[in-house]
Write an enzyme that holds these catalytic residues in place. Structure first.
Site, short mmCIF file in Angstrom:
data_model
loop_
_atom_site.label_atom_id
_atom_site.label_comp_id
_atom_site.label_asym_id
_atom_site.label_seq_id
_atom_site.Cartn_x
_atom_site.Cartn_y
_atom_site.Cartn_z
N ASP A 286 -59.97 -64.77 15.79
CA ASP A 286 -59.14 -65.93 15.45
C ASP A 286 -59.98 -67.20 15.49
OD1 ASP A 286 -56.03 -67.03 15.54
OD2 ASP A 286 -57.43 -68.36 16.58
N LYS B 28 -57.09 -71.23 10.13
CA LYS B 28 -55.96 -72.15 10.03
C LYS B 28 -56.29 -73.40 9.23
CE LYS B 28 -55.04 -70.65 14.75
NZ LYS B 28 -56.45 -70.27 15.04
N HIS C 137 -51.84 -74.89 10.84
CA HIS C 137 -52.09 -75.09 12.27
C HIS C 137 -50.98 -75.89 12.96
CE1 HIS C 137 -55.81 -75.15 15.10
NE2 HIS C 137 -54.70 -74.98 15.79
N TYR D 296 -61.68 -76.00 14.74
CA TYR D 296 -62.55 -75.51 15.81
C TYR D 296 -64.03 -75.72 15.47
CZ TYR D 296 -58.43 -72.75 17.31
OH TYR D 296 -57.18 -72.32 17.69
#
Length: 234
Positions: free
Chosen positions: A72, A102, A135, A77
């Site tokens: 994931d 996402k 997200h 990120y």
């Protein structure tokens, strides 16, 4: 020599793997899979890549060696390139790894969604995603800034409606770039509206759910709609 970030990531991976081994009575991660409403199967336990960006290639490589097959990540990120590199280096066939990423808030304008997913695909080194999530239902202003701010220093909100953003994601589902689409961090009212105004029922909802926040009625609602819940904890 391992960096402090890499050591931290390895320590986290070791801790999780040891806990799973005690719970499952095995030296590898669980092979349990759950079925999405698309008919695809999602590994029940995934390896998250939030934080420790510089350590994630090594961490994901170790996770894959330990038996993880669900990785994931997310655009925000900054770990998609590391995830892609680790998967390539592993030599594991692409169809044996489930990749979730996402859409970030600055790409909510429907005209930006396809470019956003293409950027994620490029960084991950794949031509499709197993699961693509929105997200948050909250748009930021369009542009390259991940956290845009106005002249007053406050977050600069976007004008996009999350329903229209999701409709753009439906196109990615229909053209095969995302084999399943879903949401993350939605409230009940937001999800109810989404279900009424869109044509593809989310395959998954990634949300905070753990022994200290069980949300039983919310879980039952998802079951009634055929929506898988991916759980995360603080």
């Amino acid at each position: 020599m391992l960096t402090r970030g890499t050591q931290s990531a390895f320590a986290r991976l070791s801790q999780v793997s040891n806990q799973l081994s005690r719970q499952l009575g095995t030296t590898t991660t669980s092979t349990t899979k759950l079925k999405l409403n698309t008919g695809a199967e999602i590994p029940a336990i995934g390896f998250g890549t939030w934080q420790d960006k510089d350590a994630q290639e090594d961490a994901v490589s170790e996770a894959l060696k330990a038996g993880y097959r669900h990785i994931d990540t997310a655009r925000i990120y900054g770990t998609e390139p590391a995830v892609g590199a680790a998967i390539k280096k592993s030599g594991i066939p692409r169809d044996q790894i489930f990749i979730t990423t996402k859409l970030w808030n600055n790409s909510h304008d429907p005209a930006d969604v396809e470019a956003a997913i293409d950027a994620s695909l490029k960084d991950l080194g794949t031509d499709y995603l197993d699961l693509y999530l929105m997200h948050w239902p909250s748009p930021f202003a369009r542009g390259d800034a991940l956290f845009p701010r106005g002249d007053n220093g406050k977050p600069k909100k976007g004008e996009s409606d999350y329903v229209e953003t999701y409709k753009a994601m439906e196109k990615a589902f229909k053209n095969g770039k995302a084999r399943a689409i879903g949401i993350s961090n939605f409230s009940r009212s937001e999800l109810e509206r989404l279900l009424k105004e869109t044509s593809v029922v989310p395959a998954a909802h990634q949300m905070e759910l753990h022994p200290y926040l069980q949300q039983k009625s919310w879980v039952e609602f998802h079951k009634s709609k055929g929506i898988h819940i991916t759980q995360y904890s603080p």
